[in-house]
Design a protein around this motif. Sequence first.
Motif, short mmCIF file in Angstrom:
data_model
loop_
_atom_site.label_atom_id
_atom_site.label_comp_id
_atom_site.label_asym_id
_atom_site.label_seq_id
_atom_site.Cartn_x
_atom_site.Cartn_y
_atom_site.Cartn_z
N ASN A 1 0.83 -1.20 0.00
CA ASN A 1 0.00 0.00 0.00
C ASN A 1 0.86 1.26 0.00
OD1 ASN A 1 -2.15 -1.73 0.13
ND2 ASN A 1 -2.59 -1.37 2.31
N MET A 2 1.92 1.24 0.80
CA MET A 2 2.82 2.40 0.83
C MET A 2 3.56 2.55 -0.50
SD MET A 2 4.43 2.65 4.62
CE MET A 2 4.88 0.94 4.73
N GLU A 3 3.92 1.42 -1.11
CA GLU A 3 4.57 1.46 -2.42
C GLU A 3 3.65 2.12 -3.44
OE1 GLU A 3 7.19 -1.75 -4.80
OE2 GLU A 3 5.07 -2.29 -4.57
N ALA A 4 2.38 1.76 -3.44
CA ALA A 4 1.42 2.37 -4.37
C ALA A 4 1.30 3.86 -4.11
CB ALA A 4 0.06 1.69 -4.23
N PHE A 5 1.27 4.26 -2.85
CA PHE A 5 1.19 5.68 -2.46
C PHE A 5 2.38 6.46 -3.02
CE2 PHE A 5 2.64 8.72 0.89
CZ PHE A 5 1.71 9.72 0.65
N VAL A 6 3.60 5.94 -2.84
CA VAL A 6 4.80 6.61 -3.33
C VAL A 6 4.80 6.69 -4.85
CG1 VAL A 6 7.32 6.45 -3.49
CG2 VAL A 6 6.18 6.03 -1.30
N GLN B 1 8.55 6.76 2.32
CA GLN B 1 9.79 6.53 1.57
C GLN B 1 10.84 5.86 2.46
OE1 GLN B 1 10.28 10.63 0.37
NE2 GLN B 1 9.76 10.15 -1.76
N GLN B 2 10.93 6.32 3.70
CA GLN B 2 11.91 5.75 4.62
C GLN B 2 11.57 4.30 4.95
OE1 GLN B 2 12.38 7.99 8.23
NE2 GLN B 2 14.21 6.90 8.85
N LEU B 3 10.29 4.01 5.17
CA LEU B 3 9.88 2.64 5.47
C LEU B 3 10.15 1.70 4.28
CD1 LEU B 3 6.52 3.36 7.32
CD2 LEU B 3 8.51 2.20 8.29
N LEU B 4 9.90 2.19 3.05
CA LEU B 4 10.19 1.38 1.87
C LEU B 4 11.68 1.11 1.76
CD1 LEU B 4 7.90 2.82 -0.96
CD2 LEU B 4 7.84 0.53 0.01
N GLN B 5 12.47 2.12 2.05
CA GLN B 5 13.93 1.96 1.96
C GLN B 5 14.41 0.95 3.00
OE1 GLN B 5 16.19 5.53 2.69
NE2 GLN B 5 17.93 4.80 1.51
N ILE B 6 13.91 1.03 4.22
CA ILE B 6 14.29 0.10 5.28
C ILE B 6 13.87 -1.32 4.90
CG2 ILE B 6 13.84 -0.58 7.66
CD1 ILE B 6 13.59 2.43 8.31
N TYR B 7 12.66 -1.46 4.36
CA TYR B 7 12.18 -2.78 3.95
C TYR B 7 13.08 -3.38 2.88
CZ TYR B 7 9.37 -6.16 1.36
OH TYR B 7 8.94 -7.27 0.70
N ARG B 8 13.45 -2.56 1.88
CA ARG B 8 14.29 -3.07 0.79
C ARG B 8 15.68 -3.45 1.27
NH1 ARG B 8 11.97 1.66 -3.06
NH2 ARG B 8 10.20 0.52 -3.95
N LYS B 9 16.22 -2.63 2.19
CA LYS B 9 17.53 -2.96 2.73
C LYS B 9 17.47 -4.24 3.55
CE LYS B 9 19.71 1.61 2.88
NZ LYS B 9 20.25 2.69 3.74
N GLY B 10 16.39 -4.40 4.34
CA GLY B 10 16.24 -5.62 5.11
C GLY B 10 16.08 -6.83 4.22
N HIS C 1 13.36 6.80 -11.47
CA HIS C 1 12.32 5.80 -11.26
C HIS C 1 12.46 5.27 -9.84
CE1 HIS C 1 10.02 2.08 -11.57
NE2 HIS C 1 9.49 2.54 -12.69
N PRO C 2 11.35 5.13 -9.10
CA PRO C 2 11.46 4.72 -7.69
C PRO C 2 12.05 3.33 -7.47
CG PRO C 2 9.17 4.76 -8.41
CD PRO C 2 9.96 5.43 -9.48
N GLU C 3 12.02 2.46 -8.49
CA GLU C 3 12.56 1.11 -8.33
C GLU C 3 14.00 1.00 -8.85
OE1 GLU C 3 11.53 -1.31 -6.74
OE2 GLU C 3 9.36 -1.17 -6.54
N ILE C 4 14.53 2.09 -9.37
CA ILE C 4 15.88 2.05 -9.95
C ILE C 4 16.84 2.90 -9.11
CG2 ILE C 4 17.28 2.82 -11.92
CD1 ILE C 4 15.14 1.86 -13.77
N ARG C 5 17.96 2.30 -8.75
CA ARG C 5 19.03 3.05 -8.10
C ARG C 5 19.95 3.57 -9.20
NH1 ARG C 5 22.71 -0.51 -4.39
NH2 ARG C 5 22.61 -1.70 -6.31
N SER C 6 20.27 4.85 -9.14
CA SER C 6 21.11 5.49 -10.16
C SER C 6 22.32 6.12 -9.49
CB SER C 6 20.30 6.55 -10.92
OG SER C 6 21.04 7.10 -11.99
#
Length: 293
Positions: A5-10, A69-78, A150-155
């Motif tokens: 849900n947060m991903e969709a929001f971002v 955004q911070q929660l998504l980043q923490i989730y992806r790092k985890g 793009h939110p899914e791409i690290r540049s």
Amino acid sequence: MNIENMEAFVYVIHYGSFNKAADALFLSQPSVTARIQSLERELNCRLFDRIGKQVQVTEEGKRFLPYAQQLLQIYRKGKEHVQYKKQLPNELRIGCTVSVANYLIPGLLPAMREKYPQIRFKLQTGTTDELAAKVLNKEVDIAFSRPVNHPEIRSVKLLLDPIRLHVYEGHPFLREENLSIEAIGDEPLVFFECGALDWLRIHRVFESLNRPPRIEFQTDNSETAKKLVLRKAGICFLPGICASQEVAEGKLFPIDFPETSGISMQTCLISFQGEHTEIVQEFASMMKSRTGV
């Protein structure tokens, strides 16, 4: 709280619409709407104002965005930490633009091969849009391209390469002490066009001149443009990396103008968020040691 849900929001905020966010997430528009509504119920507030087909983030949505955004980043790092494997892939699929393939990759891969002898390297070229799509679809692991947002791409920025006018040995411009950019209107011009935004800035410079340049040859291949200049068919604005060898050998000469100062071509290394971190960092470290930036 549901991470999807947060991903969709971002994504809705990033793309400015539910439809575009749905396309990027490979979902239907009703699915994205349902996720936003679920998040709004959890937070007990409205995140978007819907005005016709337009959506506008509310004040509550703006305040929640940095936390999402911070929660998504923490989730992806985890997730990356949990799924991380010490063993590197047997094959690394690398995408790159044609100019990177010609001038940058040949100097980097031998060093990477020395550091990672167990890896095979598979290269393929494409435009920045094509490479970004391949990264998102997991068709390549990393790619050297122009900047991608793009939110899914690290540049990761690798190289900022000035675009300068290059002339051949013996050209009259080399004897001019106070050369004006207006003088290019008297010369046949080879125009290398790669489609990046920086080339639009070159076009704007042309439009500001009293006498527009005579573009007699136009190509999307930097090698073709460079060879035309070497054959004295014209002069050309080229990225420095493209002509570095010929400049060192005294075959081509860069000329600076105040009007084109600061116009550069940027090369980035892109990858899917949270993946291939070690490889990305190693390439970035190599570029830093080579360029000093």
